[in-house]
Enzyme design. Structure first.
Site, PDB file in Angstrom:
ATOM      1  CG  LEU A 166      51.615  96.575 -75.217  1.00  0.00           C
ATOM      2  CD1 LEU A 166      51.385  97.839 -76.049  1.00  0.00           C
ATOM      3  CD2 LEU A 166      53.023  96.040 -75.461  1.00  0.00           C
ATOM      4  CG  ASP A 167      54.737  96.512 -68.558  1.00  0.00           C
ATOM      5  OD1 ASP A 167      54.136  95.463 -68.269  1.00  0.00           O
ATOM      6  OD2 ASP A 167      55.979  96.634 -68.510  1.00  0.00           O
ATOM      7  CE  LYS A 168      47.796 103.298 -65.201  1.00  0.00           C
ATOM      8  NZ  LYS A 168      47.417 103.540 -63.783  1.00  0.00           N
TER       9      LYS A 168
END
Length: 298
Positions: free
Chosen positions: A137-139
């Site tokens: 997942l994106d940060k």
């Protein structure tokens, strides 16, 4: 170490310096370019430069290509919000601000490090910095993330993701009204800004279904189901519908009221490859997401 010197041309005026360097030095990743700014390795007219600085014609830019430090995965004593666990997999609710695994510029506060501390050992992967990591997942995206505890699970779930046998549902808060729709629009790297993705005819097929859950005073709470796995897919398709995600400073208006884009991996459904049982897991909204929506007036 080596360095490079360049002079800003007229057609490069008013472009962000980090964007320009990413385009000029495409062989280097955008995270490496960010690392150079953080290490004060970019000078403009012999002064330390900020990545958001706007270029001016005639500026002399010096770039020192500093060698990256060795990156390794260390166990980190970070509590995990565990939603499901068995002998083969673990499913957690990742907080916004945590990166999935170590990378240039993001060496600590990683999901992989927290996982290694909790489990003590993880199945080996092709990348030693990603043991047990099935997907990412994106940060700044919160929510459900799955990791493998065994080698057989790592292989099986990577194949399931590749074959789209795992149903993922995201919730997002968007500007304006994002009505029920199916967005079938190819996504590829932006031709002028290599840090961004965009809808482009030369891109890869991308399909997202959006459902409007609630609308309040210029904002929409939406459900998004991606049927492909393109980089930033939901964020790009929301922008394409002229309803960018709240707090997404890359694909929408910048707003200091938000610390991150309000995108949450809310639910995941799949048939367990070993028990053959249907697994359905839901992650509650994080505090910032829930509080913002609650405060929006009707």
């Amino acid at each position: 170490m080596s360095n490079a010197t360049l002079t800003i041309q007229k057609d490069e005026e008013n472009k962000r310096l980090d964007t320009l360097l990413a385009k000029r030095f495409e062989k280097h990743s955008r995270s490496y370019i960010q690392y150079l700014f953080e290490e004060d390795c970019v000078l403009v007219n012999q002064k330390k430069a900020k990545k958001r600085a706007l270029c001016k014609e005639g500026d002399l830019v010096e770039v020192l290509f500093k060698q990256l430090p060795d990156i390794k995965l260390d166990p980190e004593d970070i509590p995990l919000d565990i939603l499901y666990e068995d002998g083969d997999i673990i499913i957690c609710n990742k907080p916004a601000g945590m990166v999935t695994h170590p990378a240039p510029g993001s060496y600590t506060n990683t999901f992989a490090g927290a996982l290694l501390f909790y489990l003590k050992s993880l199945p080996e992967a092709d990348d030693p910095l990603r043991p047990g990591i099935i997907h990412r997942l994106d940060k700044e995206t919160s929510g459900i993330i799955i990791a493998a505890k065994t080698s057989r699970a790592l292989t099986a779930f990577q194949e399931m993701f590749a074959e789209r046998k795992i149903e993922k549902t995201y919730h997002a808060i968007c500007h304006g009204t994002l009505k029920d729709c199916s967005v079938n629009a190819p996504i590829g790297r932006h031709p002028r800004n290599r840090q961004m993705m965009t809808v482009i005819t030369t891109g890869k097929d991308a399909l997202t279904n959006f459902t409007l859950l609630e609308k309040k005073n210029g904002w929409s709470l939406v459900e998004a189901k991606p049927f492909t796995g393109r980089t930033h897919q939901i964020r790009v398709h929301a922008k394409y519908q002229k309803a960018p995600i709240a707090g997404d400073g890359v694909y929408g208006p910048k707003n200091r009221a938000f610390n991150r884009q309000l995108l949450h991996a809310q639910k995941i459904v799949f048939t367990h490859p070993f028990t053959e049982k249907e697994i359905s897991i839901t992650a509650p909204y994080p505090t910032d997401f829930a509080e913002f929506w609650d405060k929006v007036e009707r």
